[in-house]
Scaffold this active site. Sequence first.
Site, PDB file in Angstrom:
ATOM      1  N   GLU A   1      -6.533   6.657   7.957  1.00 38.49           N
ATOM      2  CA  GLU A   1      -5.496   7.494   8.594  1.00 38.49           C
ATOM      3  C   GLU A   1      -4.978   8.578   7.644  1.00 38.49           C
ATOM      4  OE1 GLU A   1      -2.509   5.516  11.167  1.00 38.49           O
ATOM      5  OE2 GLU A   1      -1.051   6.740  10.074  1.00 38.49           O
TER       6      GLU A   1
ATOM      7  N   CYS B   1       1.100  10.373   9.699  1.00 34.21           N
ATOM      8  CA  CYS B   1       2.106   9.913  10.650  1.00 34.21           C
ATOM      9  C   CYS B   1       3.497  10.052  10.021  1.00 34.21           C
ATOM     10  CB  CYS B   1       1.818   8.445  10.996  1.00 34.21           C
ATOM     11  SG  CYS B   1       3.018   7.760  12.146  1.00 34.21           S
TER      12      CYS B   1
ATOM     13  N   GLU C   1      -1.280  -3.561  12.516  1.00 37.85           N
ATOM     14  CA  GLU C   1      -0.451  -2.891  13.508  1.00 37.85           C
ATOM     15  C   GLU C   1      -1.030  -3.069  14.912  1.00 37.85           C
ATOM     16  OE1 GLU C   1      -0.073   1.226  12.543  1.00 37.85           O
ATOM     17  OE2 GLU C   1       1.853   1.369  13.588  1.00 37.85           O
TER      18      GLU C   1
ATOM     19  N   ARG D   1       4.174   0.626   2.269  1.00 31.76           N
ATOM     20  CA  ARG D   1       4.426  -0.537   3.129  1.00 31.76           C
ATOM     21  C   ARG D   1       4.128  -1.771   2.295  1.00 31.76           C
ATOM     22  NH1 ARG D   1       2.707  -4.105   7.377  1.00 31.76           N
ATOM     23  NH2 ARG D   1       0.477  -3.711   7.142  1.00 31.76           N
TER      24      ARG D   1
ATOM     25  N   THR E   1       6.016   8.366  10.262  1.00 37.92           N
ATOM     26  CA  THR E   1       6.653   7.098   9.866  1.00 37.92           C
ATOM     27  C   THR E   1       6.296   6.731   8.429  1.00 37.92           C
ATOM     28  OG1 THR E   1       4.768   5.774  10.605  1.00 37.92           O
ATOM     29  CG2 THR E   1       6.534   6.165  12.204  1.00 37.92           C
TER      30      THR E   1
ATOM     31  N   ARG F   1      -5.479   5.376   1.060  1.00 35.99           N
ATOM     32  CA  ARG F   1      -4.544   4.264   1.180  1.00 35.99           C
ATOM     33  C   ARG F   1      -4.805   3.444  -0.076  1.00 35.99           C
ATOM     34  NH1 ARG F   1      -2.183   3.193   6.392  1.00 35.99           N
ATOM     35  NH2 ARG F   1      -1.547   5.250   7.063  1.00 35.99           N
TER      36      ARG F   1
ATOM     37  N   ARG G   1       4.484  -7.177  12.169  1.00 35.10           N
ATOM     38  CA  ARG G   1       3.195  -6.778  12.750  1.00 35.10           C
ATOM     39  C   ARG G   1       2.372  -8.035  12.996  1.00 35.10           C
ATOM     40  NH1 ARG G   1       1.118  -1.172   9.758  1.00 35.10           N
ATOM     41  NH2 ARG G   1       3.020  -0.020  10.183  1.00 35.10           N
TER      42      ARG G   1
ATOM     43  N   ARG H   1       0.847  -1.202   0.000  1.00 37.64           N
ATOM     44  CA  ARG H   1       0.000   0.000   0.000  1.00 37.64           C
ATOM     45  C   ARG H   1       0.878   1.246   0.000  1.00 37.64           C
ATOM     46  NH1 ARG H   1       1.869   3.204   4.305  1.00 37.64           N
ATOM     47  NH2 ARG H   1       1.536   2.222   6.330  1.00 37.64           N
TER      48      ARG H   1
END
Length: 347
Positions: free
Chosen positions: A216, A262, A305, A271, A264, A220, A300, A117
């Site tokens: 988030e 975020c 997560e 990811r 990260t 995505r 994970r 993603r």
Amino acid sequence: MPLVFPKFHPDARSLVKQYLTPAVYKLLAPLKTQTGFTLATAIQSGLKNPDSHIGIYAGDAPSYFLFAPIFDPIIHAYHAVDKTFEYRPGLDQTGLDQIRLAPLDPDKAFILSSRIRVARNLSGFCFPCHISSRDRARVASLVSDAAETMPRELAGNYLSFKDLSPSQMQDCLTRKQAFPKGDRFQDAAGINREFPDSRGTFTSRDKRFMIWVNEEDHLRIISMEASADISGVFNRLCRGLDHLSTRLEFAFDKRYGFLTSCPTNIGTAMRAGVHIRLRKLEKNQARLKTLVDKYHLQIRGTGGEKTSVEKGVFDISNKQRLGIPETRIIQNLHSGLAAIIEAEKSL
Ligand code: ADP
Ligand code: MG
């Protein structure tokens, strides 16, 4: 009014707690982005959750620049990049359908599925923790309109969660066609406000390409299938992303790369991972951890997560997203998984 330094839980070990010195706090606490985002709001998740790893979210693209004295050290620490870090693009340089890696698990003994993603946000809109209801609805409509124009191979349907009854929603969650309301970390940040309003998913007819809308991040973009064919999954993601990039303008900076809620996720915002069953390494996690670290990967749980590993099924994916091109991320993942599978076989 005197500024009161925020009280983190004494046991908290988040990166935000580590880098938010009184001097940095004093410098940043009085500031506001043009949309009114403040440091006090940015750190809510870390303040309310002592077990946060990071603990800070960006409310809009300018947050990364205005609050750089707190975001930058967190970015260095997480992505293991040096202070002059820079986004290194890979997608445009390699073109489409370029990745072709050797089969990883030809006997289908270990890898159950592959998922890649990228996160994206629309330029000019606040990010999910700070967006207004009206703008969230505009984002949903822009993204669903763009998704309607996907090329044939990726064509599908948009599902608005608002239209679903609770039992229909549950059914979609079970079939993985919806995403659930975010966890307590996202909740404290303000990301879950008014869920399920303006949330939804686009799913291609073959279910291998999806877009999550207003989770988030605004988008995505996900490519996944029940196989170990990481190259095929990556190439499909590139085709989808390429199309969406002609229809939508994403929040991007030359140095930080794609800007996400975020820190990260910035950079490639990618990811790439697999669900892999490792019955033997499950009992020898020190060995697994050594391999995962060596290839800059992360583990994970089976449900994502902060969930646990069930029946030996690990989610193994890249950890770094910045300073490394997308294609390199995929190659590292491939090498790391090959080494992990070798180790599992040898036990
Ligand atoms: P991200 O935020 O990177 O999208 P999360 O850890 O929040 O990922 O997980 C999102 C969802 O994707 C979870 O339901 C998780 O179980 C699922 N998922 C992650 N990787 C895989 C995979 N390789 N195969 C199948 N499902 C996956
Ligand atoms: Mg997630």
